[in-house]
Write an enzyme that holds these catalytic residues in place. Structure first.
Site, short mmCIF file in Angstrom:
data_model
loop_
_atom_site.label_atom_id
_atom_site.label_comp_id
_atom_site.label_asym_id
_atom_site.label_seq_id
_atom_site.Cartn_x
_atom_site.Cartn_y
_atom_site.Cartn_z
N CYS A 152 4.11 37.99 -36.10
CA CYS A 152 3.49 36.62 -36.27
C CYS A 152 4.52 35.76 -37.01
O CYS A 152 4.88 36.23 -38.19
CB CYS A 152 2.24 36.68 -37.10
SG CYS A 152 1.47 35.17 -37.63
N CYS A 165 1.82 23.08 -43.60
CA CYS A 165 1.29 22.29 -42.67
C CYS A 165 0.63 21.06 -42.99
O CYS A 165 -0.06 21.11 -44.07
CB CYS A 165 0.19 23.24 -41.93
SG CYS A 165 -0.43 22.51 -40.29
N GLU A 190 6.32 32.83 -44.25
CA GLU A 190 6.07 34.33 -44.37
C GLU A 190 5.87 34.59 -42.55
O GLU A 190 5.85 33.75 -41.54
CB GLU A 190 4.82 34.35 -44.82
CG GLU A 190 4.81 34.29 -46.30
CD GLU A 190 3.70 34.89 -47.14
OE1 GLU A 190 3.75 34.54 -48.32
OE2 GLU A 190 2.65 35.05 -46.49
N CYS A 235 -2.59 36.13 -40.12
CA CYS A 235 -1.95 35.12 -39.76
C CYS A 235 -2.75 33.66 -39.86
O CYS A 235 -4.24 33.98 -40.20
CB CYS A 235 -1.84 34.96 -38.26
SG CYS A 235 -0.65 36.08 -37.42
N CYS A 263 -6.68 21.80 -42.38
CA CYS A 263 -7.87 22.61 -41.80
C CYS A 263 -8.68 22.95 -42.97
O CYS A 263 -7.81 23.80 -43.78
CB CYS A 263 -7.51 23.72 -40.76
SG CYS A 263 -6.98 22.82 -39.30
N CYS A 318 -8.13 26.84 -43.79
CA CYS A 318 -6.82 27.66 -43.64
C CYS A 318 -5.98 27.43 -45.15
O CYS A 318 -5.73 26.26 -45.74
CB CYS A 318 -6.05 26.71 -42.72
SG CYS A 318 -4.24 27.30 -42.48
N1 SAH Z 1 -1.54 25.59 -36.55
C1 SAH Z 1 -1.77 26.55 -35.44
C2 SAH Z 1 -0.96 27.95 -35.69
C3 SAH Z 1 -0.89 28.62 -37.03
S1 SAH Z 1 -2.67 29.16 -37.55
C4 SAH Z 1 -3.17 26.63 -35.38
O1 SAH Z 1 -3.87 26.13 -36.24
O2 SAH Z 1 -3.38 27.14 -34.29
C5 SAH Z 1 -3.11 30.55 -36.58
C6 SAH Z 1 -4.27 30.90 -36.48
O3 SAH Z 1 -4.93 31.28 -37.63
C7 SAH Z 1 -5.44 29.50 -36.25
O4 SAH Z 1 -6.35 29.86 -35.25
C8 SAH Z 1 -6.08 29.33 -37.30
O5 SAH Z 1 -7.25 28.52 -37.20
C9 SAH Z 1 -6.33 30.65 -37.84
N2 SAH Z 1 -6.65 30.61 -39.35
C10 SAH Z 1 -6.23 29.94 -40.34
N3 SAH Z 1 -6.83 30.29 -41.46
C11 SAH Z 1 -7.45 31.51 -41.35
C12 SAH Z 1 -8.22 32.46 -41.91
N4 SAH Z 1 -8.37 32.59 -43.49
N5 SAH Z 1 -8.76 33.64 -41.39
C13 SAH Z 1 -8.59 33.66 -39.91
N6 SAH Z 1 -8.09 32.69 -39.42
C14 SAH Z 1 -7.47 31.79 -39.76
FE1 SF4 Z 2 -2.12 23.86 -40.00
FE2 SF4 Z 2 -3.79 25.77 -40.82
FE3 SF4 Z 2 -4.84 24.03 -39.40
FE4 SF4 Z 2 -3.11 25.85 -38.13
S1 SF4 Z 2 -5.08 26.16 -39.13
S2 SF4 Z 2 -2.95 23.62 -37.96
S3 SF4 Z 2 -1.91 25.94 -39.92
S4 SF4 Z 2 -3.96 23.94 -41.50
#
Ligand code: SAH
Ligand code: SF4
Length: 347
Positions: free
Chosen positions: A105, A112, A92, A337, A116, A119
């Protein structure tokens, strides 16, 4: 002979590949212009090449690109695109309008692997890296859509969709080359931001490679114990070493580093956490983006309440740090994002 993905080739590689087919350099220049400036994705459209050459090229090369499967507009103006890939996978992208800019974005991987805890993409697991064309074409497709909508097109790109860009280092860097080079889309590097969960080895690599875009670090916790709980990558890439890598990065590039910090209610959102966060940022100049959490069913977290957010932000501002608050966009279409594609996959 296997066909080659023409979108994965730099200009020099295309020249060599076409010379191997007996074509002169100026032909490669024409083809490269069609691909990266006129943005066509078929040889048939390359009208200044002979029919014969177009057929020959189609026998040697293919385009590994994407197709829009759905596009949904939010009531706040942001628009989420689901892109289908040649192998049936879906990633997406999101268009996010603001006053004077239009940000895209984009995703760098299918899923991934870093898991995390907060996420949605992390809950999918890792499927595969995106190719160069699958990355760049998210930009080209959304840019065309933004212009069709009567706008100026995309002004900024953030690698904050699905996936960890620094775990797909080579293709992400090539995609940035195509988007910034004069023979390509010609975007200013200052308009591109790569966001990483903190892959130390590749942050150093960026510094050594003379990276000229913006770097954003998803910090989300200022101490190892908590960070390892919500971001397992921290177990092998701990904060002290991350700090060293960021200091090195700043020394080499001279650039300010963006720190992203998602506020999770009762987890990482106290003033004490803000104090520790400020402590972490002392070795290099930063801009802190405090991000409103976008809740979803794959994780147990809630967003912090307004008072807690204000106290967190005021504390940092009181130390003269640059702080921006990023409120979640596209909540009604699950477009934030880092909150992408989980729904699509379930279907
Ligand atoms: N993997 C990379 C880039 C993709 S995630 C990273 O982790 O930086 C982009 C951003 O969105 C990251 O800062 C991530 O921690 C944040 N993010 C993930 N899930 C989220 C959520 N549910 N609400 C707000 N931000 C979120
Ligand atoms: Fe992967 Fe989501 Fe962690 Fe970014 S925030 S590294 S997309 S698991």
């Amino acid at each position: 002979m296997d066909k080659r993905d023409i979108l994965s080739l730099s200009f020099d590689e295309l020249v060599t590949a076409m010379e191997e087919c007996g074509e002169k350099k100026f032909r490669a220049t024409q083809v490269y212009q069609w691909i990266w400036q006129k943005r066509v994705r078929s040889f048939d459209a390359m009208s200044n090449l002979s029919q014969k050459l177009r057929e020959q090229l189609a026998e040697v090369f293919y385009f590994q690109t994407i197709k829009v499967s759905t596009a949904k507009k939010s009531t706040d103006g942001s628009c989420k695109f689901a892109f289908s890939l040649f192998d049936g996978n879906v990633v997406e992208g999101v268009l996010i309008p603001a006053k004077d800019r239009m940000t895209a974005c984009i995703s760098s991987q299918v899923g991934c692997g870093l898991q995390c805890a907060f996420c949605a993409t992390g809950s999918l697991g890792f499927t595969r890296n995106l190719s160069v064309g699958e990355i760049t074409d998210q930009f080209f497709v959304m840019d065309a859509a933004a212009k069709e909508d009567g706008g100026q097109g995309i002004s900024n790109i953030v690698y904050m969709g699905m996936g960890e860009p620094l775990m797909n280092y080579k293709n992400v860097m090539s995609s940035i080359d195509r988007l910034t080079e004069e023979k390509g889309a010609g975007l200013a590097p200052s308009r591109i931001t790569v966001s990483t969960s903190g892959i130390i080895r590749n942050i150093k690599q960026l510094a050594d490679d003379g990276f000229s875009c913006n770097l954003a670090i998803s910090l989300h916790a200022p101490k190892d114990m908590l960070r390892s709980q919500i971001m397992p990558i921290n177990k092998t890439n701990p904060l002290a070493k991350l700090s060293d890598a960021l200091a090195y990065y700043h020394e080499k590039t001279g650039d300010r580093i963006t720190i992203e910090y998602v506020l999770l209610q009762g987890v990482n959102d106290s003033v004490q956490h803000a104090r520790e966060l400020a402590e972490f940022t002392k070795r290099f100049p930063v801009k802190i983006n405090v991000i409103e959490y976008n809740p979803h069913e794959k994780a147990p977290y809630k967003k912090s309440d307004r008072q807690t957010l204000d106290a967190f932000v005021s504390f940092l501002k009181g130390l003269n740090l640059i702080v921006n608050v990023r409120f979640s966009k596209g909540k009604d279409i699950a477009a934030a994002c880092g909150q992408l594609a989980a729904k699509q996959k379930r279907k």
